[in-house]
Design a protein around this motif. Structure first.
Motif, PDB file in Angstrom:
ATOM      1  N   GLN A 128       0.704  -1.298   0.072  1.00 49.98           N
ATOM      2  CA  GLN A 128      -0.076   0.005  -0.162  1.00 49.98           C
ATOM      3  C   GLN A 128       0.845   1.305  -0.072  1.00 49.98           C
ATOM      4  OE1 GLN A 128      -2.985   0.384   3.117  1.00 49.98           O
ATOM      5  NE2 GLN A 128      -2.913   2.499   3.157  1.00 49.98           N
ATOM      6  N   ARG A 129       1.970   1.302   0.643  1.00 47.39           N
ATOM      7  CA  ARG A 129       2.741   2.408   0.909  1.00 47.39           C
ATOM      8  C   ARG A 129       3.464   2.691  -0.378  1.00 47.39           C
ATOM      9  NH1 ARG A 129       3.350   0.231   6.040  1.00 47.39           N
ATOM     10  NH2 ARG A 129       5.445  -0.748   5.585  1.00 47.39           N
ATOM     11  N   VAL A 130       4.007   1.637  -0.934  1.00 45.73           N
ATOM     12  CA  VAL A 130       4.667   1.865  -2.229  1.00 45.73           C
ATOM     13  C   VAL A 130       4.041   2.298  -3.280  1.00 45.73           C
ATOM     14  CG1 VAL A 130       6.235   0.418  -4.109  1.00 45.73           C
ATOM     15  CG2 VAL A 130       6.659   0.277  -1.561  1.00 45.73           C
ATOM     16  N   ALA A 131       2.924   1.416  -3.558  1.00 43.33           N
ATOM     17  CA  ALA A 131       2.017   1.953  -4.686  1.00 43.33           C
ATOM     18  C   ALA A 131       1.333   3.538  -4.547  1.00 43.33           C
ATOM     19  CB  ALA A 131       0.748   0.913  -4.621  1.00 43.33           C
ATOM     20  N   THR A 132       0.998   3.653  -3.240  1.00 40.84           N
ATOM     21  CA  THR A 132       0.548   5.162  -3.138  1.00 40.84           C
ATOM     22  C   THR A 132       1.348   6.038  -3.505  1.00 40.84           C
ATOM     23  OG1 THR A 132      -1.064   4.411  -1.162  1.00 40.84           O
ATOM     24  CG2 THR A 132      -0.420   6.853  -1.262  1.00 40.84           C
ATOM     25  N   SER A 133       2.791   5.730  -3.022  1.00 40.22           N
ATOM     26  CA  SER A 133       3.858   6.836  -3.214  1.00 40.22           C
ATOM     27  C   SER A 133       4.154   7.018  -4.639  1.00 40.22           C
ATOM     28  CB  SER A 133       5.188   6.171  -2.664  1.00 40.22           C
ATOM     29  OG  SER A 133       6.321   7.175  -2.891  1.00 40.22           O
ATOM     30  N   ILE A 134       4.059   5.850  -5.340  1.00 41.32           N
ATOM     31  CA  ILE A 134       4.428   6.020  -6.919  1.00 41.32           C
ATOM     32  C   ILE A 134       3.308   6.629  -7.529  1.00 41.32           C
ATOM     33  CG2 ILE A 134       4.416   4.375  -9.055  1.00 41.32           C
ATOM     34  CD1 ILE A 134       6.107   2.510  -7.191  1.00 41.32           C
ATOM     35  N   LEU A 135       1.912   6.221  -7.344  1.00 40.65           N
ATOM     36  CA  LEU A 135       0.793   6.871  -8.069  1.00 40.65           C
ATOM     37  C   LEU A 135       0.425   8.339  -7.698  1.00 40.65           C
ATOM     38  CD1 LEU A 135      -1.689   3.865  -7.819  1.00 40.65           C
ATOM     39  CD2 LEU A 135      -0.237   4.459  -9.861  1.00 40.65           C
ATOM     40  N   CYS A 136       0.957   8.548  -6.312  1.00 37.25           N
ATOM     41  CA  CYS A 136       0.701  10.032  -6.180  1.00 37.25           C
ATOM     42  C   CYS A 136       1.600  10.968  -6.676  1.00 37.25           C
ATOM     43  CB  CYS A 136       0.981  10.182  -4.481  1.00 37.25           C
ATOM     44  SG  CYS A 136      -0.873   9.581  -3.805  1.00 37.25           S
ATOM     45  N   LEU A 148     -10.756   2.421  -9.073  1.00 42.91           N
ATOM     46  CA  LEU A 148      -9.484   1.863  -9.575  1.00 42.91           C
ATOM     47  C   LEU A 148      -9.182   0.508  -9.015  1.00 42.91           C
ATOM     48  CD1 LEU A 148      -6.824   1.876 -11.695  1.00 42.91           C
ATOM     49  CD2 LEU A 148      -6.023   3.176  -9.563  1.00 42.91           C
ATOM     50  N   ALA A 149      -8.927  -0.404  -9.874  1.00 39.47           N
ATOM     51  CA  ALA A 149      -8.529  -1.827  -9.421  1.00 39.47           C
ATOM     52  C   ALA A 149      -7.214  -2.114 -10.101  1.00 39.47           C
ATOM     53  CB  ALA A 149      -9.419  -2.927  -9.886  1.00 39.47           C
ATOM     54  N   ILE A 150      -6.184  -2.471  -9.168  1.00 37.91           N
ATOM     55  CA  ILE A 150      -4.999  -3.144  -9.894  1.00 37.91           C
ATOM     56  C   ILE A 150      -4.744  -4.493  -9.316  1.00 37.91           C
ATOM     57  CG2 ILE A 150      -2.571  -2.354  -9.616  1.00 37.91           C
ATOM     58  CD1 ILE A 150      -3.300   0.596  -8.921  1.00 37.91           C
ATOM     59  N   SER A 151      -4.193  -5.452 -10.280  1.00 38.80           N
ATOM     60  CA  SER A 151      -3.555  -6.786  -9.760  1.00 38.80           C
ATOM     61  C   SER A 151      -2.128  -6.713 -10.306  1.00 38.80           C
ATOM     62  CB  SER A 151      -4.469  -7.488 -10.724  1.00 38.80           C
ATOM     63  OG  SER A 151      -4.176  -7.881 -11.909  1.00 38.80           O
ATOM     64  N   ALA A 152      -1.687  -7.477  -9.398  1.00 36.55           N
ATOM     65  CA  ALA A 152      -0.123  -7.914  -9.840  1.00 36.55           C
ATOM     66  C   ALA A 152       0.343  -8.920  -9.023  1.00 36.55           C
ATOM     67  CB  ALA A 152       0.798  -6.609  -9.231  1.00 36.55           C
ATOM     68  N   TYR A 153       1.348  -9.749  -9.568  1.00 36.29           N
ATOM     69  CA  TYR A 153       2.217 -10.635  -9.187  1.00 36.29           C
ATOM     70  C   TYR A 153       3.310  -9.934  -8.604  1.00 36.29           C
ATOM     71  CZ  TYR A 153      -0.641 -13.951 -11.585  1.00 36.29           C
ATOM     72  OH  TYR A 153      -1.695 -14.824 -12.125  1.00 36.29           O
ATOM     73  N   VAL A 154       3.836 -10.701  -7.423  1.00 36.65           N
ATOM     74  CA  VAL A 154       4.991 -10.498  -6.599  1.00 36.65           C
ATOM     75  C   VAL A 154       5.994 -11.306  -6.783  1.00 36.65           C
ATOM     76  CG1 VAL A 154       5.981  -9.692  -4.438  1.00 36.65           C
ATOM     77  CG2 VAL A 154       3.577  -9.283  -4.811  1.00 36.65           C
ATOM     78  N   ALA A 167      -9.550   1.217 -14.828  1.00 35.71           N
ATOM     79  CA  ALA A 167      -9.807   2.438 -14.171  1.00 35.71           C
ATOM     80  C   ALA A 167     -11.208   2.853 -14.734  1.00 35.71           C
ATOM     81  CB  ALA A 167      -8.727   3.464 -14.586  1.00 35.71           C
ATOM     82  N   GLN A 168     -12.176   2.915 -13.886  1.00 28.00           N
ATOM     83  CA  GLN A 168     -13.550   2.981 -14.265  1.00 28.00           C
ATOM     84  C   GLN A 168     -13.720   4.531 -14.771  1.00 28.00           C
ATOM     85  OE1 GLN A 168     -16.294   2.792 -10.837  1.00 28.00           O
ATOM     86  NE2 GLN A 168     -18.080   2.509 -12.385  1.00 28.00           N
ATOM     87  N   GLY A 169     -14.202   4.462 -16.113  1.00 26.01           N
ATOM     88  CA  GLY A 169     -14.423   5.687 -16.748  1.00 26.01           C
ATOM     89  C   GLY A 169     -12.918   6.324 -17.540  1.00 26.01           C
ATOM     90  N   HIS A 170     -11.962   5.742 -17.267  1.00 30.42           N
ATOM     91  CA  HIS A 170     -10.481   6.405 -17.567  1.00 30.42           C
ATOM     92  C   HIS A 170      -9.750   5.453 -17.959  1.00 30.42           C
ATOM     93  CE1 HIS A 170     -11.419  10.273 -15.489  1.00 30.42           C
ATOM     94  NE2 HIS A 170     -11.886   9.796 -14.865  1.00 30.42           N
ATOM     95  N   ALA A 171     -10.174   4.607 -19.055  1.00 30.12           N
ATOM     96  CA  ALA A 171      -9.448   3.413 -19.620  1.00 30.12           C
ATOM     97  C   ALA A 171      -8.119   4.104 -20.194  1.00 30.12           C
ATOM     98  CB  ALA A 171     -10.176   2.950 -20.692  1.00 30.12           C
ATOM     99  N   GLU A 172      -8.113   5.446 -20.448  1.00 28.81           N
ATOM    100  CA  GLU A 172      -6.852   5.788 -21.243  1.00 28.81           C
ATOM    101  C   GLU A 172      -5.799   5.786 -20.117  1.00 28.81           C
ATOM    102  OE1 GLU A 172      -8.798   9.298 -19.112  1.00 28.81           O
ATOM    103  OE2 GLU A 172      -9.552   7.620 -20.236  1.00 28.81           O
ATOM    104  N   LEU A 173      -5.939   5.929 -18.632  1.00 27.12           N
ATOM    105  CA  LEU A 173      -4.750   6.112 -18.055  1.00 27.12           C
ATOM    106  C   LEU A 173      -4.169   4.667 -17.668  1.00 27.12           C
ATOM    107  CD1 LEU A 173      -6.557   8.772 -15.374  1.00 27.12           C
ATOM    108  CD2 LEU A 173      -4.813   8.959 -17.109  1.00 27.12           C
ATOM    109  N   GLU A 174      -4.930   3.506 -17.872  1.00 26.85           N
ATOM    110  CA  GLU A 174      -4.475   2.296 -17.682  1.00 26.85           C
ATOM    111  C   GLU A 174      -3.146   1.938 -17.779  1.00 26.85           C
ATOM    112  OE1 GLU A 174      -9.029   0.483 -17.438  1.00 26.85           O
ATOM    113  OE2 GLU A 174      -7.729  -0.140 -18.950  1.00 26.85           O
ATOM    114  N   PRO A 175      -2.504   2.074 -19.317  1.00 26.29           N
ATOM    115  CA  PRO A 175      -1.345   2.029 -19.481  1.00 26.29           C
ATOM    116  C   PRO A 175      -0.119   2.688 -18.691  1.00 26.29           C
ATOM    117  CG  PRO A 175      -2.896   2.233 -21.406  1.00 26.29           C
ATOM    118  CD  PRO A 175      -3.592   2.705 -20.368  1.00 26.29           C
TER     119      PRO A 175
END
Length: 214
Positions: A128-136, A148-154, A167-175
């Motif tokens: 949570q902390r890492v993802a928040t920092s990067i996205l913010c 927003l829903a994000i899935s990932a393997y570790v 991203a609901q309503g913002h597919a252009e931001l997904e990539p």
């Protein structure tokens, strides 16, 4: 005040946005008529009929067929009936949203024990902390203003891999979101018996996370 809510767990995502659906109020019974068909299609039909958002791994359901449902059922019972015999089950992530995951062996969660649960909690907190920092750090993503829903393997060394965003309503931001998180180093190894992939669900709020304000 924290404006962004994260829910983490062992889920992957395909995202259905039932924008044209009439939401089902509470758990009142409604008439569901959904034929037996590829599970992917059946889940979309259920989503449109119930007004609920769906998260699932398209690869996991690709070769599965749903059970036909036809009758007056509450949304929970309808979904359970739809998934009968598929080897998949529903877990509710929040009001109006659920995830579809494989049925787990009864002992898988219990085997972790108290120490294992603590390790998982610490790990998810780090994610949570890492993802928040990067996205913010990217103001253009407007995190917190859409669902927003994000899935990932570790990886074994603690890196996010095969990141997928919905991203609901913002597919252009997904990539852009996927590229931002792909390869992110958590600086912590995943705990034993971690169910993968993991998912982060971000609820839509009136503004952005306080940490994103600076």
């Amino acid at each position: 005040m924290m404006l962004l809510a994260w829910i983490l767990g062992p889920f992957c995502c395909g995202f259905v946005n039932p924008a044209a659906a009439a939401p089902t109020a509470g758990r009142d019974a409604s008439t569901f008529v959904i034929d037996s068909q590829p599970l992917h299609d059946a889940l979309q039909a259920y989503s449109r009929a119930s007004g609920r958002s769906v998260l699932y791994d398209a690869g996991q359901v690709a070769h599965l067929r749903s059970t036909a449902i036809d009758g007056s059922l509450d949304p929970d019972a309808a979904l359970t009936a739809l998934l009968q015999g598929t080897g998949m089950q529903a877990r509710f992530a929040s009001t109006g949203a659920f995830v579809i995951v494989p049925v787990e062996p009864p002992t898988s969660t219990e085997a972790r024990g108290r120490d294992g649960a603590a390790l998982h909690a610490a790990f998810y907190g780090r994610v949570q902390r890492v993802a928040t920092s990067i996205l913010c750090a990217d103001a253009g993503l407007s995190i917190g203003r859409y669902r927003l829903a994000i899935s990932a393997y570790v990886s074994g060394s603690g890196e996010l891999r095969r990141v997928k965003a919905a991203a609901q309503g913002h597919a252009e931001l997904e990539p852009r979101i996927e590229a931002s998180l792909e390869g992110a180093r958590l600086e912590i190894e995943p705990p034993p018996a971690l169910d993968q992939p993991i998912v982060l669900l971000v609820t839509q709020q009136a503004g952005r996370l306080k940490a994103c304000a600076s």
